[in-house]
Design a protein around this motif. Structure first.
Motif, PDB file in Angstrom:
ATOM      1  N   MET A 152      -7.862 -14.229 -25.075  1.00  0.00           N
ATOM      2  CA  MET A 152      -9.292 -14.301 -24.866  1.00  0.00           C
ATOM      3  C   MET A 152      -9.820 -15.509 -25.641  1.00  0.00           C
ATOM      4  O   MET A 152      -9.677 -16.593 -25.175  1.00  0.00           O
ATOM      5  CB  MET A 152      -9.939 -12.977 -25.205  1.00  0.00           C
ATOM      6  N   PRO A 153     -10.408 -15.372 -26.822  1.00  0.00           N
ATOM      7  CA  PRO A 153     -10.914 -16.590 -27.471  1.00  0.00           C
ATOM      8  C   PRO A 153      -9.794 -17.446 -28.031  1.00  0.00           C
ATOM      9  O   PRO A 153      -8.625 -17.131 -27.866  1.00  0.00           O
ATOM     10  CB  PRO A 153     -11.779 -16.036 -28.597  1.00  0.00           C
ATOM     11  N   ARG A 179      -3.131   6.956 -29.116  1.00  0.00           N
ATOM     12  CA  ARG A 179      -4.281   6.972 -28.209  1.00  0.00           C
ATOM     13  C   ARG A 179      -4.764   5.535 -28.085  1.00  0.00           C
ATOM     14  O   ARG A 179      -5.029   4.874 -29.093  1.00  0.00           O
ATOM     15  CB  ARG A 179      -5.385   7.873 -28.766  1.00  0.00           C
ATOM     16  N   GLU A 180      -4.844   5.049 -26.826  1.00  0.00           N
ATOM     17  CA  GLU A 180      -5.297   3.673 -26.580  1.00  0.00           C
ATOM     18  C   GLU A 180      -6.711   3.726 -26.026  1.00  0.00           C
ATOM     19  O   GLU A 180      -6.916   4.035 -24.845  1.00  0.00           O
ATOM     20  CB  GLU A 180      -4.355   2.976 -25.578  1.00  0.00           C
ATOM     21  N   ASP A 181      -7.690   3.449 -26.880  1.00  0.00           N
ATOM     22  CA  ASP A 181      -9.075   3.395 -26.408  1.00  0.00           C
ATOM     23  C   ASP A 181      -9.279   2.108 -25.622  1.00  0.00           C
ATOM     24  O   ASP A 181      -8.606   1.105 -25.871  1.00  0.00           O
ATOM     25  CB  ASP A 181     -10.032   3.448 -27.607  1.00  0.00           C
ATOM     26  N   PHE A 182     -10.216   2.122 -24.667  1.00  0.00           N
ATOM     27  CA  PHE A 182     -10.501   0.939 -23.827  1.00  0.00           C
ATOM     28  C   PHE A 182      -9.203   0.461 -23.174  1.00  0.00           C
ATOM     29  O   PHE A 182      -8.906  -0.742 -23.184  1.00  0.00           O
ATOM     30  CB  PHE A 182     -11.076  -0.210 -24.658  1.00  0.00           C
ATOM     31  N   ASP A 218     -10.407   5.093 -20.625  1.00  0.00           N
ATOM     32  CA  ASP A 218     -11.256   3.995 -20.155  1.00  0.00           C
ATOM     33  C   ASP A 218     -12.331   4.569 -19.230  1.00  0.00           C
ATOM     34  O   ASP A 218     -12.127   5.602 -18.599  1.00  0.00           O
ATOM     35  CB  ASP A 218     -10.433   2.933 -19.406  1.00  0.00           C
ATOM     36  N   LEU A 219     -13.438   3.845 -19.184  1.00  0.00           N
ATOM     37  CA  LEU A 219     -14.539   4.253 -18.299  1.00  0.00           C
ATOM     38  C   LEU A 219     -14.270   3.873 -16.849  1.00  0.00           C
ATOM     39  O   LEU A 219     -14.850   4.462 -15.946  1.00  0.00           O
ATOM     40  CB  LEU A 219     -15.825   3.512 -18.715  1.00  0.00           C
ATOM     41  N   CYS A 220     -13.417   2.868 -16.649  1.00  0.00           N
ATOM     42  CA  CYS A 220     -13.305   2.269 -15.314  1.00  0.00           C
ATOM     43  C   CYS A 220     -12.112   2.859 -14.534  1.00  0.00           C
ATOM     44  O   CYS A 220     -10.955   2.500 -14.780  1.00  0.00           O
ATOM     45  CB  CYS A 220     -13.174   0.748 -15.437  1.00  0.00           C
ATOM     46  N   ALA A 221     -12.441   3.726 -13.581  1.00  0.00           N
ATOM     47  CA  ALA A 221     -11.389   4.390 -12.800  1.00  0.00           C
ATOM     48  C   ALA A 221     -10.588   3.368 -11.977  1.00  0.00           C
ATOM     49  O   ALA A 221      -9.375   3.513 -11.813  1.00  0.00           O
ATOM     50  CB  ALA A 221     -12.016   5.430 -11.880  1.00  0.00           C
ATOM     51  N   GLY A 270     -12.962   8.318 -19.225  1.00  0.00           N
ATOM     52  CA  GLY A 270     -13.977   8.869 -20.121  1.00  0.00           C
ATOM     53  C   GLY A 270     -14.519   7.815 -21.056  1.00  0.00           C
ATOM     54  O   GLY A 270     -14.026   6.675 -21.115  1.00  0.00           O
ATOM     55  N   ASN A 271     -15.556   8.219 -21.776  1.00  0.00           N
ATOM     56  CA  ASN A 271     -16.189   7.349 -22.759  1.00  0.00           C
ATOM     57  C   ASN A 271     -15.480   7.560 -24.101  1.00  0.00           C
ATOM     58  O   ASN A 271     -15.304   8.709 -24.531  1.00  0.00           O
ATOM     59  CB  ASN A 271     -17.661   7.746 -22.867  1.00  0.00           C
ATOM     60  N   VAL A 272     -15.094   6.481 -24.742  1.00  0.00           N
ATOM     61  CA  VAL A 272     -14.377   6.628 -26.019  1.00  0.00           C
ATOM     62  C   VAL A 272     -15.230   7.334 -27.073  1.00  0.00           C
ATOM     63  O   VAL A 272     -14.698   7.893 -28.039  1.00  0.00           O
ATOM     64  CB  VAL A 272     -13.904   5.257 -26.580  1.00  0.00           C
ATOM     65  N   ILE A 294     -18.273  -4.154 -27.839  1.00  0.00           N
ATOM     66  CA  ILE A 294     -19.286  -3.673 -26.891  1.00  0.00           C
ATOM     67  C   ILE A 294     -20.408  -2.942 -27.637  1.00  0.00           C
ATOM     68  O   ILE A 294     -21.542  -2.884 -27.168  1.00  0.00           O
ATOM     69  CB  ILE A 294     -18.624  -2.757 -25.832  1.00  0.00           C
ATOM     70  N   PHE A 295     -20.078  -2.392 -28.811  1.00  0.00           N
ATOM     71  CA  PHE A 295     -21.096  -1.689 -29.593  1.00  0.00           C
ATOM     72  C   PHE A 295     -21.829  -2.710 -30.457  1.00  0.00           C
ATOM     73  O   PHE A 295     -21.265  -3.271 -31.387  1.00  0.00           O
ATOM     74  CB  PHE A 295     -20.443  -0.590 -30.445  1.00  0.00           C
ATOM     75  N   LYS A 296     -23.092  -2.937 -30.117  1.00  0.00           N
ATOM     76  CA  LYS A 296     -23.795  -4.081 -30.712  1.00  0.00           C
ATOM     77  C   LYS A 296     -24.564  -3.745 -31.980  1.00  0.00           C
ATOM     78  O   LYS A 296     -24.891  -4.630 -32.757  1.00  0.00           O
ATOM     79  CB  LYS A 296     -24.773  -4.667 -29.691  1.00  0.00           C
TER      80      LYS A 296
END
Ligand SMILES: C[S@@+](CC[C@H](N)C(=O)[O-])C[C@H]1O[C@@H](n2cnc3c(N)ncnc32)[C@H](O)[C@@H]1O
Length: 284
Positions: A1-2, A61-64, A87-90, A117-119, A139-141
């Motif tokens: 990414m960066p 457990r792998e969040d996101f 993950d939220l994205c099915a 689901g939502n982490v 994502i959590f600002k």
């Protein structure tokens, strides 16, 4: 990414003969090839847990989790390993299931599951190690949201469990820049479109360009808060974790580039771009 991912995640590979085009390419496949390296992640997970517990972890457990690439590799890695990816994205998970999970043996498939689901609210079997990689928790600002997420991570770990995260920074990450890397038949572009120094918000995109000049623009967009390591460590402690630690990448003397070797450090280098791993422990 960066920039920092450039240092850590992928060695430059020679472009093949230009067989990829925007039309024939899949953005998830390109993403995985650009910024994910499960073998390095697995090595770090084992090391961070073993340093604190003197044995290897089994339940991750792998969040996101996105495509769940790392979780599928985790169950392949050792016979007793189990993983759950949230993950939220099915759609992204469905892609990963086809690409990775379907290729596991029936026995391995029994040890890895995807959960939509939502982490923040998805409870799972307490894990030895909980991972949040590729900066997804940015994502959590707001600080309160970040601490809320860290508390959720805490509650999904066993006592003695370890939370593993990564982070990026460096003075270039606070500026509007584009960084390009030539990979396997395509160019990966990390585009920081906006950075707001007042509140720390950062807007990043990933684009892909192909030898025929076609592009997949904004294949992925990340509207994030660029948290600093100090802020992250403090938030981890506020959530109940102990001994937050930063693992800083070493440098190849000749080139000044990262050498892929991470060591626990309390002092880092104020360089243009870096990524670091963090770990923190749930007390026994
Ligand atoms: C940057 S990708 C990370 C993918 C993968 N973990 C990696 O290392 O490359 C972020 C992922 O987080 C997911 N996501 C964002 N907010 C979420 C939330 N609150 N709960 C669960 N997943 C979330 C998105 O659907 C996306 O797949």
């Amino acid at each position: 990414m960066p920039t920092a991912n450039t240092r850590r995640k992928t060695k430059k590979k020679p472009a093949r003969s230009g067989w990829r085009t925007a039309r024939t390419s899949d953005r998830h496949e390109l993403y995985e090839g650009s910024v994910q390296e499960p073998s390095a992640e697995i090595a770090f997970i084992e090391r961070a847990f073993r340093e604190r517990n003197g044995r290897l972890p089994e339940v991750v457990r792998e969040d996101f989790c996105g495509t769940g690439f790392a979780s599928c590799e985790w169950v392949k890695h050792r016979a007793g390993n189990r993983a759950v990816g949230i993950d939220l994205c099915a759609k992204t998970m469905a892609w990963g299931r086809k690409r990775h999970w379907d290729k596991l043996s029936a026995e391995q498939r029994g040890r890895m599951k995807y959960v939509k689901g939502n982490v923040l609210s998805t409870r799972t079997e307490p894990a030895d190690v909980l991972v949040a990689l590729n900066f997804s928790y940015f994502i959590f600002k707001k600080r309160a949201e970040l601490v809320k997420y860290f508390k959720a991570a805490f509650s999904n770990l066993k006592p003695g469990g370890v939370f593993v995260l990564d982070s990026y920074g460096g003075y270039e990450s606070f500026s509007v820049t584009k960084e390009e890397r030539d990979l396997d038949g395509f160019t990966y572009i990390w585009d920081t479109e906006k950075y707001n120094p007042v509140n720390g918000d950062v807007l990043n995109h990933i684009h892909f360009r192909f030898p025929d000049g076609t592009e997949i623009r904004k294949a992925f967009t990340y509207d994030w808060r660029l948290w600093t390591l100090a802020e992250i460590q403090e938030a981890l402690e506020d959530a109940g974790f102990v001994r937050p630690a930063v693992y800083w990448e070493g440098t190849v003397k000749k080139t000044g580039e990262g050498n892929g070797i991470y060591r626990k450090k309390t002092v880092g280098e104020a360089c243009a771009g870096w990524i670091a791993y963090l770990s923190a422990e749930k007390p026994r």
